[in-house]
Scaffold this active site. Sequence first.
Site, PDB file in Angstrom:
ATOM      1  N   SER A 158      43.016 -21.171  31.504  1.00  0.00           N
ATOM      2  CA  SER A 158      41.861 -21.571  31.038  1.00  0.00           C
ATOM      3  C   SER A 158      41.299 -22.523  32.120  1.00  0.00           C
ATOM      4  CB  SER A 158      42.070 -22.358  29.663  1.00  0.00           C
ATOM      5  OG  SER A 158      40.770 -22.642  28.967  1.00  0.00           O
ATOM      6  N   TYR A 172      30.198 -18.796  32.665  1.00  0.00           N
ATOM      7  CA  TYR A 172      31.623 -19.314  32.791  1.00  0.00           C
ATOM      8  C   TYR A 172      32.458 -20.144  31.823  1.00  0.00           C
ATOM      9  CZ  TYR A 172      35.679 -21.082  35.346  1.00  0.00           C
ATOM     10  OH  TYR A 172      37.040 -21.544  35.885  1.00  0.00           O
ATOM     11  N   LYS A 176      36.029 -19.582  29.327  1.00  0.00           N
ATOM     12  CA  LYS A 176      37.360 -20.219  29.614  1.00  0.00           C
ATOM     13  C   LYS A 176      37.628 -20.866  28.160  1.00  0.00           C
ATOM     14  CE  LYS A 176      38.633 -19.303  33.860  1.00  0.00           C
ATOM     15  NZ  LYS A 176      39.832 -18.746  33.866  1.00  0.00           N
TER      16      LYS A 176
END
Length: 270
Positions: A158, A172, A176
Site C-alpha cells: 500500500s 492514486y 492505495k
Amino acid sequence: MAALPAWGLLAGKTAAITGGTTGIGRAIVLAYISQGCNVAVNHLGLPKDESHRHSLLEEVKTIERKGINTGKILELSGDVTSPQTSEDLIKAAISHWGKLDIFVANAGVFKQAEFLKIQPSLLDHSVDVNIKGTFYSCQAAARQMVKQGHGGSIIGISSVSALLGGGLQTHYTPTKAAVLSMMQSMAISLGKDQIRCNALMPGTIATQLADHDMKNPTKKAALEARIPLGRIGDPNDMAGPAVFLACQEMSRYVNATGVLADGGMFSNLQ
C-alpha cells in the site's frame, strides 16, 4: 546492497511477488533470496525493461557467490490486470518448489496528474493495476495456500498515501487505501486458514514512481523537511519490514494491519 545480514530468516520458504524487477519489489526479492527464500518474480516483460531483468538476475548470482545459503529465483512475464498472469506465476512457483508460503502484491503504477485534467484512461489504468491486479494476484495466492493447508503470509504494498491526500494523486490515493482495506478484509476471510494478510505502507521512496519529485530540488527538499529522519527512503528500507511480515516466527500474531515505513512523515503534522 542488501539491507539485512543473511540470517536465514526465510530458509526453505517459497515466495512469489508481482512487479519484482525494479524499486521496492526488487529490494524485497533480493532480501528474501538472501534470507534463503525461493522467489518467483513477475514482471511486465517489456523490451525497455530488459536491463532491469538482467541486472536482477546478475545481482542474485552475486549473492549466491558469497557462499551463503540463498534461495533461487525464477522470473515470468505478464500483466497483473489479467487474472491468468497471477495464476501462471503461482503455478510456476509450485512446479519448481512444491509450495507457496509468502506472496507479495507489489505491482503498481503512479503518474502525477491534476484532478481536473485526469482522463478516464488514466483512472482506469490506475484502478486496473493497483486494485484489480492486487485482488487477482492475492486471490490466486490465497487459493493455493488454502489448498496446501499450512497457512502463509500475504503482503499488499500500500502506501502512506492510503492515509493522506495529495493534490496530484486523486486517482492514486484511493487505490492505495483500497489495498489496505483489501488486506484487512482478506485477513478476516482467511484467518481460519491461518493465512496472515497485512499491508506494507511505504512513505516517499526513491523509485521510478517518484522520479518526478526526485528530479525537482524544491519538491525533494520540502519532502525531506517533512520527514523526521531527514531523508527520502531507499527501496532497501522496505526490505526489513517485508521480511518481518513474511517471517512466521517474527510476526505470527501480526494480522490485518498496515505497517507504516515512512521515516515518520505521517506523524509530522506541524
